[in-house]
Design a protein around this motif. Structure first.
Motif, PDB file in Angstrom:
ATOM      1  N   ASP A  79       0.782  -1.169   0.027  1.00 49.93           N
ATOM      2  CA  ASP A  79      -0.017   0.045  -0.114  1.00 49.93           C
ATOM      3  C   ASP A  79       1.036   1.270  -0.037  1.00 49.93           C
ATOM      4  O   ASP A  79       1.713   1.565   1.062  1.00 49.93           O
ATOM      5  N   PRO A  80       0.823   2.003  -0.933  1.00 48.09           N
ATOM      6  CA  PRO A  80       1.773   3.209  -1.193  1.00 48.09           C
ATOM      7  C   PRO A  80       1.452   4.149  -0.267  1.00 48.09           C
ATOM      8  O   PRO A  80       1.983   5.078   0.199  1.00 48.09           O
ATOM      9  N   ASP A  81       0.303   4.296   0.462  1.00 48.10           N
ATOM     10  CA  ASP A  81      -0.308   5.257   1.389  1.00 48.10           C
ATOM     11  C   ASP A  81       0.151   5.123   2.998  1.00 48.10           C
ATOM     12  O   ASP A  81      -0.255   5.570   3.772  1.00 48.10           O
ATOM     13  N   ALA A  82       0.689   3.763   3.064  1.00 47.59           N
ATOM     14  CA  ALA A  82       0.941   3.244   4.283  1.00 47.59           C
ATOM     15  C   ALA A  82       2.504   3.239   4.643  1.00 47.59           C
ATOM     16  O   ALA A  82       3.098   3.219   3.669  1.00 47.59           O
ATOM     17  N   ALA A  83       2.552   3.014   6.002  1.00 48.74           N
ATOM     18  CA  ALA A  83       4.248   2.956   6.126  1.00 48.74           C
ATOM     19  C   ALA A  83       4.343   1.771   7.038  1.00 48.74           C
ATOM     20  O   ALA A  83       3.602   1.071   7.896  1.00 48.74           O
ATOM     21  N   GLY A  84       5.803   1.201   6.686  1.00 49.42           N
ATOM     22  CA  GLY A  84       5.980  -0.134   7.715  1.00 49.42           C
ATOM     23  C   GLY A  84       5.366  -1.240   7.434  1.00 49.42           C
ATOM     24  O   GLY A  84       5.026  -1.592   6.332  1.00 49.42           O
ATOM     25  N   GLU A  85       5.021  -1.882   8.474  1.00 57.66           N
ATOM     26  CA  GLU A  85       4.351  -3.158   8.370  1.00 57.66           C
ATOM     27  C   GLU A  85       2.803  -2.992   7.815  1.00 57.66           C
ATOM     28  O   GLU A  85       2.506  -3.957   7.109  1.00 57.66           O
TER      29      GLU A  85
END
Length: 363
Positions: A167-173
Protein backbone atom coordinates in the motif's frame (compact mmCIF):
# COMPACT_ATOMS: atom_id res chain seq x y z
CA UNK A 1 -86.18 12.83 -51.28
CA UNK A 2 -84.77 14.38 -54.50
CA UNK A 3 -83.11 12.32 -57.18
CA UNK A 4 -79.68 13.71 -56.20
CA UNK A 5 -80.19 12.81 -52.55
CA UNK A 6 -81.22 9.30 -53.56
CA UNK A 7 -78.17 9.00 -55.80
CA UNK A 8 -75.86 10.11 -52.96
CA UNK A 9 -77.42 7.53 -50.58
CA UNK A 10 -76.99 4.79 -53.15
CA UNK A 11 -73.40 5.89 -53.79
CA UNK A 12 -72.67 5.78 -50.06
CA UNK A 13 -73.92 2.21 -49.84
CA UNK A 14 -71.85 1.12 -52.84
CA UNK A 15 -68.65 2.83 -51.72
CA UNK A 16 -69.03 1.55 -48.15
CA UNK A 17 -69.45 -2.00 -49.43
CA UNK A 18 -66.42 -1.62 -51.71
CA UNK A 19 -64.18 -0.36 -48.87
CA UNK A 20 -65.32 -3.02 -46.42
CA UNK A 21 -64.76 -5.79 -48.98
CA UNK A 22 -61.14 -4.73 -49.54
CA UNK A 23 -59.14 -7.65 -48.07
CA UNK A 24 -55.67 -6.21 -48.56
CA UNK A 25 -53.96 -2.85 -48.81
CA UNK A 26 -53.83 -2.96 -52.61
CA UNK A 27 -57.61 -3.49 -52.89
CA UNK A 28 -58.23 -0.74 -50.35
CA UNK A 29 -56.08 1.70 -52.30
CA UNK A 30 -58.08 0.86 -55.45
CA UNK A 31 -61.32 1.59 -53.54
CA UNK A 32 -59.89 4.92 -52.37
CA UNK A 33 -58.99 5.95 -55.90
CA UNK A 34 -62.44 4.86 -57.17
CA UNK A 35 -64.16 6.96 -54.51
CA UNK A 36 -61.92 9.96 -53.84
CA UNK A 37 -59.38 9.99 -56.64
CA UNK A 38 -59.05 12.61 -59.35
CA UNK A 39 -61.54 10.71 -61.46
CA UNK A 40 -63.39 9.14 -58.54
CA UNK A 41 -67.17 8.92 -58.25
CA UNK A 42 -67.48 11.54 -55.46
CA UNK A 43 -65.08 13.85 -57.30
CA UNK A 44 -67.14 13.51 -60.50
CA UNK A 45 -70.32 14.53 -58.68
CA UNK A 46 -68.60 17.57 -57.20
CA UNK A 47 -67.55 18.67 -60.68
CA UNK A 48 -71.26 18.88 -61.60
CA UNK A 49 -72.10 21.35 -58.81
CA UNK A 50 -71.43 24.28 -61.20
CA UNK A 51 -74.37 23.29 -63.39
CA UNK A 52 -76.88 23.40 -60.54
CA UNK A 53 -79.00 26.20 -59.19
CA UNK A 54 -77.71 27.93 -56.04
CA UNK A 55 -80.14 26.07 -53.77
CA UNK A 56 -79.38 22.69 -55.36
CA UNK A 57 -75.63 23.42 -55.24
CA UNK A 58 -75.81 24.27 -51.53
CA UNK A 59 -77.78 21.16 -50.59
CA UNK A 60 -75.87 18.75 -52.84
CA UNK A 61 -72.44 20.21 -51.94
CA UNK A 62 -73.08 19.76 -48.22
CA UNK A 63 -74.26 16.16 -48.74
CA UNK A 64 -71.22 15.33 -50.87
CA UNK A 65 -68.82 16.80 -48.31
CA UNK A 66 -70.40 14.67 -45.58
CA UNK A 67 -70.14 11.60 -47.80
CA UNK A 68 -66.51 12.40 -48.64
CA UNK A 69 -65.59 12.67 -44.91
CA UNK A 70 -67.45 9.47 -44.03
CA UNK A 71 -65.79 7.44 -46.80
CA UNK A 72 -62.35 8.91 -45.99
CA UNK A 73 -62.81 7.97 -42.30
CA UNK A 74 -63.97 4.48 -43.25
CA UNK A 75 -60.93 4.04 -45.52
CA UNK A 76 -58.59 5.17 -42.68
CA UNK A 77 -60.10 2.64 -40.24
CA UNK A 78 -59.92 -0.15 -42.81
CA UNK A 79 -56.32 0.80 -43.58
CA UNK A 80 -55.33 0.53 -39.89
CA UNK A 81 -57.10 -2.83 -39.54
CA UNK A 82 -55.44 -4.27 -42.66
CA UNK A 83 -51.97 -3.04 -41.60
CA UNK A 84 -52.39 -4.64 -38.16
CA UNK A 85 -53.54 -7.86 -39.79
CA UNK A 86 -50.53 -7.84 -42.13
CA UNK A 87 -48.14 -7.21 -39.21
CA UNK A 88 -49.67 -10.03 -37.16
CA UNK A 89 -49.30 -12.42 -40.07
CA UNK A 90 -45.69 -11.34 -40.60
CA UNK A 91 -44.82 -11.77 -36.92
CA UNK A 92 -46.45 -15.18 -36.86
CA UNK A 93 -44.50 -16.27 -39.93
CA UNK A 94 -41.14 -14.91 -38.71
CA UNK A 95 -41.32 -15.93 -35.02
CA UNK A 96 -38.18 -17.66 -33.67
CA UNK A 97 -38.44 -19.49 -30.33
CA UNK A 98 -35.34 -18.46 -28.41
CA UNK A 99 -36.34 -20.06 -25.11
CA UNK A 100 -34.42 -23.01 -23.74
CA UNK A 101 -36.06 -26.33 -23.29
CA UNK A 102 -37.48 -26.84 -19.78
CA UNK A 103 -34.89 -27.90 -17.22
CA UNK A 104 -35.53 -30.48 -14.53
CA UNK A 105 -36.76 -28.75 -11.40
CA UNK A 106 -34.00 -28.54 -8.78
CA UNK A 107 -34.48 -27.81 -5.13
CA UNK A 108 -31.89 -25.60 -3.48
CA UNK A 109 -29.73 -26.98 -0.67
CA UNK A 110 -27.78 -25.46 2.21
CA UNK A 111 -24.03 -25.96 1.66
CA UNK A 112 -22.31 -28.09 4.34
CA UNK A 113 -19.97 -25.19 5.18
CA UNK A 114 -22.91 -22.85 5.84
CA UNK A 115 -24.64 -25.55 7.87
CA UNK A 116 -21.52 -26.22 9.95
CA UNK A 117 -20.92 -22.52 10.60
CA UNK A 118 -24.51 -22.13 11.78
CA UNK A 119 -24.14 -25.10 14.13
CA UNK A 120 -20.83 -23.84 15.56
CA UNK A 121 -22.23 -20.32 16.03
CA UNK A 122 -25.29 -21.66 17.88
CA UNK A 123 -23.21 -23.79 20.27
CA UNK A 124 -20.81 -21.01 21.20
CA UNK A 125 -23.65 -18.50 21.47
CA UNK A 126 -25.10 -20.73 24.19
CA UNK A 127 -21.76 -20.33 26.01
CA UNK A 128 -21.93 -16.54 25.84
CA UNK A 129 -19.56 -15.96 22.92
CA UNK A 130 -20.15 -13.15 20.44
CA UNK A 131 -19.25 -13.36 16.74
CA UNK A 132 -16.76 -10.82 15.35
CA UNK A 133 -15.61 -10.23 11.78
CA UNK A 134 -12.60 -8.73 10.05
CA UNK A 135 -11.15 -8.06 6.59
CA UNK A 136 -9.77 -10.81 4.34
CA UNK A 137 -6.99 -8.47 3.14
CA UNK A 138 -4.67 -7.80 6.06
CA UNK A 139 -1.31 -6.21 6.78
CA UNK A 140 1.86 -7.81 8.09
CA UNK A 141 1.39 -6.46 11.61
CA UNK A 142 -2.07 -7.91 12.29
CA UNK A 143 -1.31 -11.21 10.54
CA UNK A 144 2.21 -11.90 11.88
CA UNK A 145 3.95 -9.39 14.14
CA UNK A 146 1.13 -8.91 16.65
CA UNK A 147 0.77 -12.69 16.90
CA UNK A 148 4.43 -13.19 17.86
CA UNK A 149 5.63 -14.54 14.50
CA UNK A 150 9.35 -13.66 14.46
CA UNK A 151 11.12 -12.42 11.31
CA UNK A 152 12.13 -15.35 9.14
CA UNK A 153 9.26 -17.58 10.29
CA UNK A 154 8.29 -20.01 7.46
CA UNK A 155 4.70 -18.73 7.46
CA UNK A 156 6.00 -15.37 6.26
CA UNK A 157 7.48 -16.88 3.09
CA UNK A 158 5.96 -16.40 -0.36
CA UNK A 159 5.37 -20.14 -0.81
CA UNK A 160 3.05 -20.16 2.22
CA UNK A 161 1.35 -16.75 2.01
CA UNK A 162 -0.41 -14.84 -0.77
CA UNK A 163 1.14 -11.36 -0.77
CA UNK A 164 -0.43 -8.34 -2.49
CA UNK A 165 1.24 -5.16 -3.77
CA UNK A 166 2.30 -2.85 -0.93
CA UNK A 167 0.00 0.00 0.00
CA UNK A 168 1.77 3.21 -1.13
CA UNK A 169 -0.27 5.29 1.33
CA UNK A 170 0.86 3.29 4.39
CA UNK A 171 4.19 2.92 6.13
CA UNK A 172 6.11 0.07 7.72
CA UNK A 173 4.31 -3.19 8.39
CA UNK A 174 0.94 -1.65 7.54
CA UNK A 175 2.10 -1.17 3.94
CA UNK A 176 2.73 -4.87 3.34
CA UNK A 177 -0.62 -6.39 2.29
CA UNK A 178 -1.57 -10.05 2.14
CA UNK A 179 -4.53 -12.42 2.25
CA UNK A 180 -4.93 -13.42 5.88
CA UNK A 181 -3.50 -16.85 6.65
CA UNK A 182 -5.73 -17.30 9.71
CA UNK A 183 -8.68 -15.63 11.38
CA UNK A 184 -6.48 -14.81 14.39
CA UNK A 185 -6.18 -11.35 12.85
CA UNK A 186 -9.72 -10.66 14.07
CA UNK A 187 -8.66 -11.63 17.59
CA UNK A 188 -5.88 -9.04 17.37
CA UNK A 189 -8.25 -6.35 16.15
CA UNK A 190 -10.73 -7.19 18.90
CA UNK A 191 -8.12 -6.99 21.66
CA UNK A 192 -6.80 -3.69 20.29
CA UNK A 193 -10.18 -1.97 20.31
CA UNK A 194 -11.98 -3.68 23.22
CA UNK A 195 -11.01 -3.89 26.86
CA UNK A 196 -11.31 -7.25 28.67
CA UNK A 197 -13.27 -9.25 29.50
CA UNK A 198 -13.50 -10.67 25.96
CA UNK A 199 -15.37 -13.76 24.84
CA UNK A 200 -15.57 -14.03 21.07
CA UNK A 201 -15.41 -16.34 18.07
CA UNK A 202 -14.67 -15.55 14.45
CA UNK A 203 -15.49 -17.60 11.37
CA UNK A 204 -14.37 -16.78 7.88
CA UNK A 205 -12.16 -17.42 4.87
CA UNK A 206 -8.39 -17.84 5.16
CA UNK A 207 -5.79 -18.28 2.43
CA UNK A 208 -2.61 -20.36 2.16
CA UNK A 209 -0.56 -21.53 -0.80
CA UNK A 210 -1.41 -25.22 -0.58
CA UNK A 211 -3.58 -27.67 -2.52
CA UNK A 212 -4.14 -31.40 -2.06
CA UNK A 213 -6.80 -33.80 -0.75
CA UNK A 214 -6.82 -32.14 2.69
CA UNK A 215 -5.68 -28.60 1.81
CA UNK A 216 -7.01 -25.88 -0.48
CA UNK A 217 -5.72 -22.35 -1.21
CA UNK A 218 -8.86 -20.95 0.42
CA UNK A 219 -10.62 -22.53 3.38
CA UNK A 220 -12.68 -21.53 6.41
CA UNK A 221 -11.56 -21.30 10.00
CA UNK A 222 -13.29 -20.87 13.33
CA UNK A 223 -11.27 -19.36 16.17
CA UNK A 224 -12.23 -18.47 19.71
CA UNK A 225 -10.74 -16.11 22.26
CA UNK A 226 -11.42 -15.56 25.96
CA UNK A 227 -9.54 -12.88 27.95
CA UNK A 228 -10.16 -12.20 31.63
CA UNK A 229 -8.31 -11.98 34.94
CA UNK A 230 -8.49 -15.60 36.07
CA UNK A 231 -8.59 -17.76 32.94
CA UNK A 232 -6.64 -21.04 32.91
CA UNK A 233 -6.17 -24.23 30.88
CA UNK A 234 -8.98 -25.90 32.80
CA UNK A 235 -11.43 -23.36 31.42
CA UNK A 236 -10.07 -23.98 27.92
CA UNK A 237 -10.46 -27.73 28.13
CA UNK A 238 -13.95 -27.48 29.62
CA UNK A 239 -15.03 -25.10 26.88
CA UNK A 240 -13.78 -27.33 24.07
CA UNK A 241 -15.11 -30.49 25.73
CA UNK A 242 -18.60 -28.98 25.90
CA UNK A 243 -18.30 -27.84 22.31
CA UNK A 244 -17.24 -31.15 20.71
CA UNK A 245 -19.85 -33.11 22.67
CA UNK A 246 -22.57 -30.72 21.54
CA UNK A 247 -21.35 -30.57 17.94
CA UNK A 248 -21.00 -34.33 17.45
CA UNK A 249 -23.99 -35.00 19.73
CA UNK A 250 -22.03 -37.54 21.79
CA UNK A 251 -22.39 -37.03 25.53
CA UNK A 252 -19.32 -39.06 26.52
CA UNK A 253 -16.98 -38.05 23.67
CA UNK A 254 -13.43 -38.08 25.10
CA UNK A 255 -11.07 -35.17 24.47
CA UNK A 256 -7.37 -34.76 25.19
CA UNK A 257 -4.69 -32.11 24.90
CA UNK A 258 -1.38 -33.04 23.29
CA UNK A 259 1.61 -30.67 23.84
CA UNK A 260 2.47 -28.62 20.77
CA UNK A 261 3.85 -25.22 19.75
CA UNK A 262 2.26 -22.12 18.26
CA UNK A 263 3.95 -18.69 18.27
CA UNK A 264 0.85 -16.99 19.68
CA UNK A 265 0.07 -19.33 22.63
CA UNK A 266 2.11 -20.62 25.59
CA UNK A 267 1.57 -23.35 26.60
CA UNK A 268 0.11 -24.74 23.35
CA UNK A 269 -1.72 -27.96 22.62
CA UNK A 270 -3.25 -29.98 19.81
CA UNK A 271 -6.87 -30.96 20.44
CA UNK A 272 -7.75 -34.64 19.88
CA UNK A 273 -11.07 -36.43 20.16
CA UNK A 274 -11.65 -40.14 20.68
CA UNK A 275 -12.46 -42.36 17.74
CA UNK A 276 -12.43 -45.91 16.48
CA UNK A 277 -10.75 -47.03 13.23
CA UNK A 278 -11.94 -50.64 13.12
CA UNK A 279 -12.31 -52.33 9.74
CA UNK A 280 -10.79 -49.37 7.94
CA UNK A 281 -13.59 -46.99 8.90
CA UNK A 282 -13.71 -43.97 11.20
CA UNK A 283 -16.25 -43.59 13.97
CA UNK A 284 -16.25 -40.56 16.28
CA UNK A 285 -16.64 -41.47 19.95
CA UNK A 286 -15.05 -43.67 22.56
CA UNK A 287 -12.50 -46.02 21.01
CA UNK A 288 -8.88 -47.00 20.95
CA UNK A 289 -7.64 -44.14 18.77
CA UNK A 290 -7.48 -40.35 18.63
CA UNK A 291 -8.18 -37.78 15.91
CA UNK A 292 -6.83 -34.22 15.78
CA UNK A 293 -9.41 -31.49 15.20
CA UNK A 294 -7.53 -28.26 15.99
CA UNK A 295 -5.10 -26.33 18.12
CA UNK A 296 -5.32 -24.24 21.28
CA UNK A 297 -3.40 -22.72 24.15
CA UNK A 298 -3.04 -19.85 26.56
CA UNK A 299 -2.57 -16.51 24.82
CA UNK A 300 1.14 -15.64 24.74
CA UNK A 301 2.07 -12.63 26.94
CA UNK A 302 3.77 -11.01 23.94
CA UNK A 303 0.48 -11.09 22.01
CA UNK A 304 -1.31 -9.40 24.91
CA UNK A 305 1.39 -6.73 25.05
CA UNK A 306 1.24 -6.14 21.28
CA UNK A 307 -2.51 -5.59 21.59
CA UNK A 308 -2.26 -3.18 24.51
CA UNK A 309 -3.37 -5.59 27.27
CA UNK A 310 -1.33 -5.96 30.47
CA UNK A 311 -0.29 -9.66 30.75
CA UNK A 312 0.31 -9.21 34.50
CA UNK A 313 -3.39 -8.39 34.96
CA UNK A 314 -5.09 -10.43 32.24
CA UNK A 315 -4.64 -13.81 30.65
CA UNK A 316 -6.76 -15.93 28.38
CA UNK A 317 -7.05 -18.81 25.97
CA UNK A 318 -7.50 -19.19 22.23
CA UNK A 319 -8.42 -22.09 19.98
CA UNK A 320 -8.91 -22.73 16.29
CA UNK A 321 -10.24 -25.36 13.94
CA UNK A 322 -10.96 -25.82 10.24
CA UNK A 323 -14.67 -25.59 9.43
CA UNK A 324 -14.34 -27.88 6.41
CA UNK A 325 -12.60 -30.46 8.58
CA UNK A 326 -15.38 -30.33 11.16
CA UNK A 327 -17.96 -30.79 8.38
CA UNK A 328 -16.01 -33.68 6.86
CA UNK A 329 -15.82 -35.50 10.19
CA UNK A 330 -19.47 -35.05 11.09
CA UNK A 331 -21.02 -35.66 7.68
CA UNK A 332 -18.60 -38.18 6.17
CA UNK A 333 -17.19 -36.05 3.33
CA UNK A 334 -13.91 -37.62 2.15
CA UNK A 335 -12.26 -34.91 0.02
CA UNK A 336 -11.80 -31.27 1.01
CA UNK A 337 -11.55 -30.08 -2.61
CA UNK A 338 -15.14 -31.08 -3.40
CA UNK A 339 -16.41 -28.27 -1.15
CA UNK A 340 -15.36 -25.75 -3.81
CA UNK A 341 -16.04 -27.55 -7.10
CA UNK A 342 -19.61 -26.20 -7.47
CA UNK A 343 -20.96 -29.62 -8.43
CA UNK A 344 -24.75 -29.55 -8.06
CA UNK A 345 -24.86 -33.33 -7.76
CA UNK A 346 -22.47 -33.18 -4.80
CA UNK A 347 -24.56 -30.48 -3.14
CA UNK A 348 -27.74 -32.51 -3.64
CA UNK A 349 -26.05 -35.42 -1.86
CA UNK A 350 -24.27 -33.61 1.00
CA UNK A 351 -26.39 -30.44 1.22
CA UNK A 352 -29.26 -29.79 3.61
CA UNK A 353 -32.95 -29.12 3.03
CA UNK A 354 -33.50 -25.44 3.95
CA UNK A 355 -36.78 -26.34 5.67
CA UNK A 356 -35.55 -29.48 7.41
CA UNK A 357 -31.95 -29.29 8.57
CA UNK A 358 -30.21 -30.00 11.89
CA UNK A 359 -30.40 -27.18 14.40
CA UNK A 360 -29.99 -26.63 18.12
CA UNK A 361 -33.73 -26.25 18.61
CA UNK A 362 -34.56 -29.74 17.34
CA UNK A 363 -31.47 -31.74 18.36
Amino acid sequence: MTDMTSNIATLKTELTQMVEQATDLAALDAARVAALGKNGRITALMKNLGTMTPDERKETGAALNVLKDEIADLIARQDAALKKQAMDQKLAAETIDITLSPRPERKGHIHPISQTMDEIAAIFADMGFVINEGPDIEDDFHNFTALNFPPGHPAREMHDTFYLPDDPDAAGEAAKKLLRTHTSTVQVRTMMKQKPPIRMIVMGRTYRSDYDMTHTPMFHQCEGLVIDKSINMGHLKGCLLDFVRAYFNIDDLPLRFRPSFFPFTEPSAEVDIGCSRKDGGLKIGAGDSWLEIGGCGMVHPNVLKNCGIDPDEYQGFAFGMGIERMAMLKYGIPDLRTFFESDVRWLEHYGFDPLNRPNRATD
